[in-house]
Motif scaffolding. Sequence first.
Motif, short mmCIF file in Angstrom:
data_model
loop_
_atom_site.label_atom_id
_atom_site.label_comp_id
_atom_site.label_asym_id
_atom_site.label_seq_id
_atom_site.Cartn_x
_atom_site.Cartn_y
_atom_site.Cartn_z
N THR A 13 -10.64 6.32 -2.61
CA THR A 13 -9.66 6.85 -1.73
C THR A 13 -9.76 7.95 -1.14
N ALA A 14 -8.71 8.13 -0.24
CA ALA A 14 -8.98 9.65 0.49
C ALA A 14 -7.74 10.40 -0.07
N SER A 15 -6.94 10.06 -1.13
CA SER A 15 -5.82 11.03 -1.53
C SER A 15 -6.51 11.97 -2.74
N SER A 17 -7.34 13.29 -6.15
CA SER A 17 -7.26 12.52 -7.37
C SER A 17 -6.40 12.43 -8.39
N SER A 18 -5.84 13.75 -8.25
CA SER A 18 -4.80 13.90 -9.08
C SER A 18 -3.44 13.03 -8.86
N ASN A 19 -3.22 12.56 -7.73
CA ASN A 19 -1.84 12.01 -7.48
C ASN A 19 -2.48 10.51 -8.02
N THR A 20 -1.80 10.21 -9.05
CA THR A 20 -2.06 8.92 -9.71
C THR A 20 -0.51 8.00 -9.93
N GLY A 21 0.43 8.51 -9.12
CA GLY A 21 1.81 7.75 -9.34
C GLY A 21 2.63 8.15 -10.40
N ASP A 22 2.42 9.39 -10.84
CA ASP A 22 3.18 9.78 -11.93
C ASP A 22 4.75 9.83 -11.51
N GLY A 23 5.13 10.19 -10.30
CA GLY A 23 6.55 10.28 -9.78
C GLY A 23 7.18 8.74 -9.75
N ALA A 40 0.89 1.30 2.64
CA ALA A 40 0.36 2.49 2.37
C ALA A 40 -0.30 3.02 3.64
N LEU A 41 -0.55 4.27 3.57
CA LEU A 41 -1.29 4.76 4.73
C LEU A 41 -2.76 4.59 4.69
N ILE A 42 -3.21 3.66 5.72
CA ILE A 42 -4.69 3.06 5.50
C ILE A 42 -5.15 3.49 6.76
N GLN A 57 -13.19 10.46 3.28
CA GLN A 57 -12.77 11.63 4.31
C GLN A 57 -12.35 11.01 5.53
N PRO A 58 -11.09 10.99 6.22
CA PRO A 58 -10.78 10.28 7.47
C PRO A 58 -11.86 10.47 8.69
N ALA A 59 -12.07 9.34 9.17
CA ALA A 59 -13.13 9.53 10.10
C ALA A 59 -12.75 9.09 11.43
N PHE A 208 -7.50 4.18 1.33
CA PHE A 208 -5.80 4.61 1.16
C PHE A 208 -5.75 6.00 1.17
N LEU A 209 -4.93 6.60 2.07
CA LEU A 209 -4.68 8.10 1.91
C LEU A 209 -3.51 8.31 1.23
N GLY A 210 -2.79 7.58 1.20
CA GLY A 210 -1.45 7.83 0.16
C GLY A 210 -0.67 6.45 0.24
N ALA A 237 11.79 12.76 -2.28
CA ALA A 237 11.39 12.84 -0.76
C ALA A 237 9.97 12.84 -1.06
N GLY A 238 9.14 12.57 0.22
CA GLY A 238 7.70 12.39 0.26
C GLY A 238 7.20 11.10 -0.30
N ASN A 239 5.89 11.18 -0.79
CA ASN A 239 5.17 9.97 -1.10
C ASN A 239 5.70 9.33 -2.27
N VAL A 240 6.35 9.88 -3.03
CA VAL A 240 7.16 9.30 -4.21
C VAL A 240 8.23 8.26 -3.90
N ALA A 252 1.73 10.34 15.66
CA ALA A 252 1.31 11.41 14.68
C ALA A 252 2.32 11.80 13.95
N GLY A 253 1.87 12.19 12.55
CA GLY A 253 2.98 12.61 11.65
C GLY A 253 3.86 11.48 11.20
N THR A 254 3.41 10.08 11.22
CA THR A 254 4.26 9.21 10.73
C THR A 254 4.71 9.31 9.50
N THR A 255 3.80 10.05 8.71
CA THR A 255 3.90 9.89 7.12
C THR A 255 4.56 11.57 6.79
N LEU A 256 4.26 12.43 7.42
CA LEU A 256 4.55 13.87 7.13
C LEU A 256 6.01 14.19 7.81
N GLY A 257 6.28 13.44 8.87
CA GLY A 257 7.71 13.62 9.39
C GLY A 257 8.67 12.89 8.49
C1 LIG Z 1 -6.73 13.22 4.07
C2 LIG Z 1 -5.50 12.81 4.38
C3 LIG Z 1 -5.06 12.93 5.74
C4 LIG Z 1 -3.65 12.97 6.14
N1 LIG Z 1 -3.26 13.02 7.45
C5 LIG Z 1 -2.00 12.72 7.71
C6 LIG Z 1 -1.58 13.09 9.20
O1 LIG Z 1 -2.37 13.27 9.95
N2 LIG Z 1 -0.36 13.11 9.58
C7 LIG Z 1 0.75 12.56 8.63
O2 LIG Z 1 1.87 12.53 8.91
N3 LIG Z 1 0.29 12.20 7.24
C8 LIG Z 1 -1.06 12.51 7.07
N4 LIG Z 1 -1.38 12.34 5.42
C9 LIG Z 1 -0.35 12.15 4.53
C10 LIG Z 1 0.37 13.23 4.12
O3 LIG Z 1 -0.54 14.46 3.89
C11 LIG Z 1 1.20 12.94 2.77
O4 LIG Z 1 2.03 11.72 3.00
C12 LIG Z 1 2.18 14.32 2.32
O5 LIG Z 1 1.01 15.45 2.07
C13 LIG Z 1 2.76 13.91 1.16
O6 LIG Z 1 3.46 15.12 0.73
P1 LIG Z 1 4.11 15.04 -0.79
O7 LIG Z 1 4.78 16.43 -0.96
O8 LIG Z 1 4.94 13.72 -0.97
O9 LIG Z 1 3.06 14.51 -1.68
P2 LIG Z 1 1.82 15.57 -2.12
O10 LIG Z 1 1.42 16.56 -0.96
O11 LIG Z 1 0.60 14.76 -2.54
O12 LIG Z 1 2.33 16.61 -3.43
C14 LIG Z 1 2.42 15.96 -4.55
C15 LIG Z 1 2.02 17.13 -5.66
O13 LIG Z 1 2.53 16.55 -6.80
C16 LIG Z 1 1.59 17.25 -7.89
N5 LIG Z 1 1.60 16.20 -8.95
C17 LIG Z 1 1.17 14.91 -9.17
N6 LIG Z 1 1.34 14.49 -10.55
C18 LIG Z 1 2.22 15.76 -11.02
C19 LIG Z 1 2.69 15.79 -12.31
N7 LIG Z 1 2.70 14.85 -13.28
N8 LIG Z 1 3.42 16.88 -12.73
C20 LIG Z 1 3.41 17.85 -11.67
N9 LIG Z 1 2.79 17.74 -10.27
C21 LIG Z 1 2.18 16.87 -10.29
C22 LIG Z 1 0.34 16.70 -7.07
O14 LIG Z 1 -0.66 17.56 -7.64
C23 LIG Z 1 0.43 17.43 -5.59
O15 LIG Z 1 0.35 18.78 -5.45
C24 LIG Z 1 -2.69 12.46 4.95
C25 LIG Z 1 -3.14 12.44 3.65
C26 LIG Z 1 -4.41 12.62 3.50
C27 LIG Z 1 -4.87 12.40 2.00
#
Ligand SMILES: Cc1cc2nc3c(=O)[nH]c(=O)nc-3n(C[C@H](O)[C@H](O)[C@H](O)COP(=O)(O)OP(=O)(O)OC[C@H]3O[C@@H](n4cnc5c(N)ncnc54)[C@H](O)[C@@H]3O)c2cc1C
Length: 273
Positions: A13-15, A17-23, A40-42, A57-59, A208-210, A237-240, A252-257
């Motif tokens: 995956t591209a995310s 390795s510490s992000n394993t769905g704890d949230g 997912a973001l694929i 690594q995103p290509a 999978f990026l996330g 908020a966010g990926n959780v 651009a920014g579909t996920t970050l937005g």
């Molecule tokens: C390679 C790549 C490229 C991307 N490019 C884009 C892009 O161009 N445009 C776009 O919109 N989106 C992009 N994304 C997606 C975007 O980066 C993510 O959706 C966003 O960063 C998610 O933010 P978040 O704060 O929800 O999660 P994260 O940034 O993943 O933060 C979660 C944090 O929680 C921590 N954590 C995990 N488990 C625990 C725990 N049990 N206790 C405490 N802390 C914990 C993690 O270590 C991490 O620091 C990309 C993602 C990747 C992987």
Amino acid sequence: MMAEHFPGPVEWTASPSSNTGDGQLMAQEVGVQLDHMDQALIMGTTPVMYEGQLQGQPAADYFLPHSMIVNRHGRRFVNEKQMNVGLAFAEKNPETGTPAHLPAWRIYDAQFSKKYPHALPKKSVPGNYFKADTLKELAAQIDVDANGLEQTAQRFSEFARKGVDDDYGRGGSVWDRNRGGDPGHRPNPTLGTIEQAPFYAMPFKASFLGTKGGARTNERAEVLDQNDVPIPGLYAAGNVMANSFGSKGVGAGTTLGPCLTWGYIAGLNAASA
Ligand SMILES: Cc1cc2nc3c(=O)[nH]c(=O)nc-3n(C[C@H](O)[C@H](O)[C@H](O)COP(=O)(O)OP(=O)(O)OC[C@H]3O[C@@H](n4cnc5c(N)ncnc54)[C@H](O)[C@@H]3O)c2cc1C
């Protein structure tokens, strides 16, 4: 969770390795509704070794001329250049629930490797980079239908010469023509013939990026329980959280937005609660 929501082989995956769905797991423990878990973001990634393991690594290679993506039948199935390329890779066979178009392959020719060496991996991971003097030999190496691949390359090359992709419209929109193609390439900056040996193949695996799945929230970013009732004091908020767009990309920014916007909404509401 991957096995449950995205059955099928996932080599890397591209995310992080510490992000394993704890949230998501913590949310489940307090009776939260999880939604969009099969989304997912694929996108396409190139495998690299990172921290001793394979990491995607995103290509951008498959955006460029002289490249296309085919399935095991040697046929294209998507406009490789479009924003939502990931949706085609997420598409499942309704009978088996497994990916409909995987394994998929990125196919290039010698023109690509000469013009765009930066887009190819500097160091190939074994089993992820194939080269042959003919498309037939390449097809045998990657277990793809040889006739299908030859016919597709021929058809794709005709599209490249006239600058119009009659099958999937690659390079037909403003987005396609202005993002990541080769501006100097004519008549279409994203279409180039695939006809000069040697030929190359790299797998396009589910990359999978996330996740886009997680806790359901209301418009105040409050997390909802199984009965759609907000859980007091719990925000997401966010990926959780269950992303409002799901797998679909809208630019651009579909996920970050949404991540940032929901973070702002959650912060305002939590602070004023
Ligand atoms: C390679 C790549 C490229 C991307 N490019 C884009 C892009 O161009 N445009 C776009 O919109 N989106 C992009 N994304 C997606 C975007 O980066 C993510 O959706 C966003 O960063 C998610 O933010 P978040 O704060 O929800 O999660 P994260 O940034 O993943 O933060 C979660 C944090 O929680 C921590 N954590 C995990 N488990 C625990 C725990 N049990 N206790 C405490 N802390 C914990 C993690 O270590 C991490 O620091 C990309 C993602 C990747 C992987």
